[in-house]
Design an enzyme around this catalytic site. Structure first.
Site, PDB file in Angstrom:
ATOM      1  N   GLU A  95       0.862  -1.187   0.000  1.00 27.40           N
ATOM      2  CA  GLU A  95       0.000   0.000   0.000  1.00 27.40           C
ATOM      3  C   GLU A  95       0.898   1.236   0.000  1.00 27.40           C
ATOM      4  OE1 GLU A  95      -3.286   1.105  -0.167  1.00 27.40           O
ATOM      5  OE2 GLU A  95      -2.321   3.062   0.066  1.00 27.40           O
ATOM      6  N   ARG A 133     -17.044   4.040   6.094  1.00 28.25           N
ATOM      7  CA  ARG A 133     -15.960   3.384   5.340  1.00 28.25           C
ATOM      8  C   ARG A 133     -14.781   3.059   6.250  1.00 28.25           C
ATOM      9  NH1 ARG A 133     -15.689   4.390  -0.461  1.00 28.25           N
ATOM     10  NH2 ARG A 133     -13.486   3.987  -0.217  1.00 28.25           N
ATOM     11  N   TYR A 161     -28.231   8.114   5.112  1.00 32.30           N
ATOM     12  CA  TYR A 161     -28.455   6.884   5.882  1.00 32.30           C
ATOM     13  C   TYR A 161     -27.622   6.912   7.153  1.00 32.30           C
ATOM     14  CZ  TYR A 161     -24.425   5.564   2.904  1.00 32.30           C
ATOM     15  OH  TYR A 161     -23.244   5.546   2.213  1.00 32.30           O
ATOM     16  N   ASP A 172     -12.180  -1.334  -8.180  1.00 37.70           N
ATOM     17  CA  ASP A 172     -12.213  -0.173  -9.076  1.00 37.70           C
ATOM     18  C   ASP A 172     -11.139  -0.235 -10.159  1.00 37.70           C
ATOM     19  OD1 ASP A 172     -14.334   0.839  -7.680  1.00 37.70           O
ATOM     20  OD2 ASP A 172     -13.373   2.722  -7.090  1.00 37.70           O
TER      21      ASP A 172
HETATM   22  C1  LIG Z   1     -19.676   9.127  -3.542  1.00 36.19           C
HETATM   23  C2  LIG Z   1     -19.403   7.646  -3.514  1.00 36.19           C
HETATM   24  C3  LIG Z   1     -20.262   6.796  -2.845  1.00 36.19           C
HETATM   25  C4  LIG Z   1     -20.046   5.409  -2.821  1.00 36.19           C
HETATM   26  N1  LIG Z   1     -20.936   4.604  -2.194  1.00 36.19           N
HETATM   27  C5  LIG Z   1     -20.759   3.263  -2.213  1.00 36.19           C
HETATM   28  C6  LIG Z   1     -21.694   2.411  -1.551  1.00 36.19           C
HETATM   29  O1  LIG Z   1     -22.667   2.864  -0.952  1.00 36.19           O
HETATM   30  N2  LIG Z   1     -21.467   1.061  -1.601  1.00 36.19           N
HETATM   31  C7  LIG Z   1     -20.389   0.520  -2.258  1.00 36.19           C
HETATM   32  O2  LIG Z   1     -20.230  -0.726  -2.263  1.00 36.19           O
HETATM   33  N3  LIG Z   1     -19.490   1.311  -2.897  1.00 36.19           N
HETATM   34  C8  LIG Z   1     -19.651   2.669  -2.897  1.00 36.19           C
HETATM   35  N4  LIG Z   1     -18.753   3.472  -3.523  1.00 36.19           N
HETATM   36  C9  LIG Z   1     -17.662   2.854  -4.302  1.00 36.19           C
HETATM   37  C10 LIG Z   1     -16.494   2.409  -3.448  1.00 36.19           C
HETATM   38  O3  LIG Z   1     -16.058   3.484  -2.664  1.00 36.19           O
HETATM   39  C11 LIG Z   1     -15.347   1.922  -4.337  1.00 36.19           C
HETATM   40  O4  LIG Z   1     -15.839   1.090  -5.356  1.00 36.19           O
HETATM   41  C12 LIG Z   1     -14.347   1.116  -3.506  1.00 36.19           C
HETATM   42  O5  LIG Z   1     -13.833   1.910  -2.471  1.00 36.19           O
HETATM   43  C13 LIG Z   1     -13.206   0.614  -4.385  1.00 36.19           C
HETATM   44  O6  LIG Z   1     -12.273  -0.054  -3.577  1.00 36.19           O
HETATM   45  P1  LIG Z   1     -10.855  -0.487  -4.169  1.00 36.19           P
HETATM   46  O7  LIG Z   1     -10.160  -1.185  -3.070  1.00 36.19           O
HETATM   47  O8  LIG Z   1     -11.046  -1.196  -5.459  1.00 36.19           O
HETATM   48  O9  LIG Z   1     -10.121   0.871  -4.547  1.00 36.19           O
HETATM   49  P2  LIG Z   1      -9.559   2.112  -3.561  1.00 36.19           P
HETATM   50  O10 LIG Z   1     -10.502   2.247  -2.433  1.00 36.19           O
HETATM   51  O11 LIG Z   1      -9.374   3.207  -4.502  1.00 36.19           O
HETATM   52  O12 LIG Z   1      -8.220   1.517  -3.027  1.00 36.19           O
HETATM   53  C14 LIG Z   1      -7.043   1.479  -3.807  1.00 36.19           C
HETATM   54  C15 LIG Z   1      -5.840   1.467  -2.875  1.00 36.19           C
HETATM   55  O13 LIG Z   1      -4.656   1.253  -3.661  1.00 36.19           O
HETATM   56  C16 LIG Z   1      -3.636   2.129  -3.209  1.00 36.19           C
HETATM   57  N5  LIG Z   1      -2.720   2.308  -4.362  1.00 36.19           N
HETATM   58  C17 LIG Z   1      -2.975   2.938  -5.531  1.00 36.19           C
HETATM   59  N6  LIG Z   1      -1.905   2.857  -6.344  1.00 36.19           N
HETATM   60  C18 LIG Z   1      -0.950   2.172  -5.666  1.00 36.19           C
HETATM   61  C19 LIG Z   1       0.371   1.768  -5.984  1.00 36.19           C
HETATM   62  N7  LIG Z   1       0.923   2.044  -7.169  1.00 36.19           N
HETATM   63  N8  LIG Z   1       1.073   1.073  -5.072  1.00 36.19           N
HETATM   64  C20 LIG Z   1       0.535   0.758  -3.850  1.00 36.19           C
HETATM   65  N9  LIG Z   1      -0.719   1.139  -3.498  1.00 36.19           N
HETATM   66  C21 LIG Z   1      -1.465   1.817  -4.397  1.00 36.19           C
HETATM   67  C22 LIG Z   1      -4.381   3.387  -2.802  1.00 36.19           C
HETATM   68  O14 LIG Z   1      -3.627   4.180  -1.911  1.00 36.19           O
HETATM   69  C23 LIG Z   1      -5.623   2.794  -2.144  1.00 36.19           C
HETATM   70  O15 LIG Z   1      -5.440   2.538  -0.782  1.00 36.19           O
HETATM   71  C24 LIG Z   1     -18.927   4.868  -3.508  1.00 36.19           C
HETATM   72  C25 LIG Z   1     -18.036   5.720  -4.166  1.00 36.19           C
HETATM   73  C26 LIG Z   1     -18.247   7.093  -4.154  1.00 36.19           C
HETATM   74  C27 LIG Z   1     -17.279   7.985  -4.864  1.00 36.19           C
END
Ligand SMILES: Cc1cc2nc3c(=O)[nH]c(=O)nc-3n(C[C@H](O)[C@H](O)[C@H](O)COP(=O)(O)OP(=O)(O)OC[C@H]3O[C@@H](n4cnc5c(N)ncnc54)[C@H](O)[C@@H]3O)c2cc1C
Length: 391
Positions: A32, A106, A215, A297
């Site tokens: 991370e 979160r 909520y 994502d």
């Molecule tokens: C307004 C809003 C409301 C939302 N509401 C919901 C909801 O109600 N329910 C739901 O299920 N989802 C919701 N989401 C979506 C959800 O927040 C995301 O889909 C989710 O957080 C994605 O998680 P992730 O782990 O894939 O990515 P991220 O949370 O983006 O995590 C990626 C991680 O990788 C790290 N990283 C990046 N590049 C590198 C690198 N090169 N080397 C090492 N580390 C790195 C970053 O620092 C980060 O910690 C919402 C999103 C938004 C914007």
């Protein structure tokens, strides 16, 4: 079966992947880039499809300690305040889908996953470890950290979010695009709000070119509010967290009904996110290639209008552990299986979220049709068995 998995990213997706894989005996090393594993101050909703997986991972009790369990989801017109439809949650959801509908901060979700990961044997967490690239061969994968460190494994999981570097290196298919939608987010203690604004249910207010969702989180003691409007921000799009101007939001909401304006005006501090996405997944290749998998994502950034982005990351993590644990498959075959099992469901959720954007923000005759349909069909429109039954 894979022996060692390298995970890039310690968000909800990366931690979920670390937990699911380590639970079946796979050694995990997670990288991370942040110096501390933290999350932004905002809430997320978790459908029963997601909560069921968390329960299977032994997290039921931890969830009960921090989450909220709303009894209903109510849709209201942002303009008149009228109730348009209701989806019963609580015991109705449990009966139907074998798990509840949950709302959670979160940071609590993140902390809960992190605590579970830290209890697992065979997991190494590396903070302050930005990954700058990787190579893969017949034998395995090697990643490089910015400070010259390297690590080897059998599988590499890109869980590095919407701006994924792993994806760029693997697929080279461009960056996220702005949607023209902005999200104002706030969390307030319910005790700081007047009685009439406190709420233990999910409420979605729909209006022309805007919607607001509220909520409870933290056992119902806090209220999470997200207001989505049309507009653009300036500056670095990868820095998705901007300070917000509460007065500007109040002006945008000036034509909405009094109870909604009341709620918005009662909240002093907002953060602003620009929503950036990709087109829905077009094939299994977008979930990875060879020994590299994309998850969350990084694979399928989406609008949050089905409230399932983190949910799909957790479903991905669950599926990934299942295929990697299959002793009959080598790593490449296992990842092919993962991609084949996940991409169409993720694409469907991305498309559904986009469609909800049009429906939620509808104007003119479309808005009128939506309101009539919702009043007539209510729960039949709001309940989504294809989604809530799981992937
Ligand atoms: C307004 C809003 C409301 C939302 N509401 C919901 C909801 O109600 N329910 C739901 O299920 N989802 C919701 N989401 C979506 C959800 O927040 C995301 O889909 C989710 O957080 C994605 O998680 P992730 O782990 O894939 O990515 P991220 O949370 O983006 O995590 C990626 C991680 O990788 C790290 N990283 C990046 N590049 C590198 C690198 N090169 N080397 C090492 N580390 C790195 C970053 O620092 C980060 O910690 C919402 C999103 C938004 C914007």
């Amino acid at each position: 079966m894979a022996k060692k998995t390298l995970i890039i990213g310690g968000g909800i997706g990366g931690l979920a992947a670390a937990l699911a894989s380590s639970r079946i005996g796979i050694e995990v090393e997670l990288f991370e880039r942040a110096v501390a594993v933290t999350e932004v101050g905002a809430g997320i909703q978790l459908g029963p499809n997601v909560v069921k997986i968390l329960h299977d991972w032994g997290l039921k009790e931890s969830l009960v300690g921090v989450a909220a369990y709303p009894e209903r989801l109510q849709v209201r017109s942002a303009m008149t305040g009228d109730e348009l439809g209701v989806l019963r949650l609580g015991s109705v959801t449990i009966q139907k889908y074998d798990a509840p509908y949950v709302t959670i901060h979160r940071a609590d979700m993140h902390a809960l996953l992190l605590a579970a990961v830290q209890k697992q044997a065979g997991v190494a967490l590396n903070l302050d470890s930005e990954v700058v690239g990787f190579t893969q061969s017949q034998e395995g994968v090697t990643l490089a950290v910015f400070d010259g460190r390297e690590a080897q494994g059998d599988v590499l999981v890109g869980a590095d979010g919407g701006w994924s570097r792993v994806r760029q290196q693997l697929l080279n298919d461009g960056l996220l695009k702005p949607t023209g939608h902005l999200a104002y987010r706030a969390m307030v203690p319910q005790s700081s709000l007047p009685e009439r604004l406190r709420s233990q249910q999910i409420t979605a207010w729909l209006g022309p070119k805007l919607h607001v969702v509220q909520y409870p989180v933290r056992g119902g003691e806090w209220l999470n509010v997200v207001a989505i409007v049309h507009g653009h921000t300036h500056g670095d799009p990868q820095n998705w967290d901007h300070s917000a101007n509460a007065m500007e939001l109040q002006r945008t909401m000036a034509k909405t009904c009094a109870p909604l304006q009341d709620l918005i005006a009662a909240i002093e501090y907002w953060r602003l996110w620009a929503l950036n996405i990709r087109l829905p997944m077009s094939g299994a290749h977008e979930h990875g290639q060879g020994r590299v998998a994309l998850l969350g994502d990084a694979a399928h950034p989406m609008l949050p209008y089905l409230a399932q982005g983190a949910g799909m990351a957790i479903e991905d993590a669950n599926c990934l552990a299942q295929v990697l644990g299959n002793a009959e498959l080598d790593v490449s075959a296992a990842l092919k299986d993962y991609a084949a099992r996940r991409w169409q469901r993720n694409a469907r959720v991305q498309v559904g979220a986009l469609r909800n954007g049009h429906v939620f923000h509808a104007r003119g005759p479309l808005r009128w049709g939506r309101d009539v349909a919702m009043k007539l069909l209510g729960e039949r429109l709001l309940d989504l068995p294809w989604l809530y039954s799981g992937g």
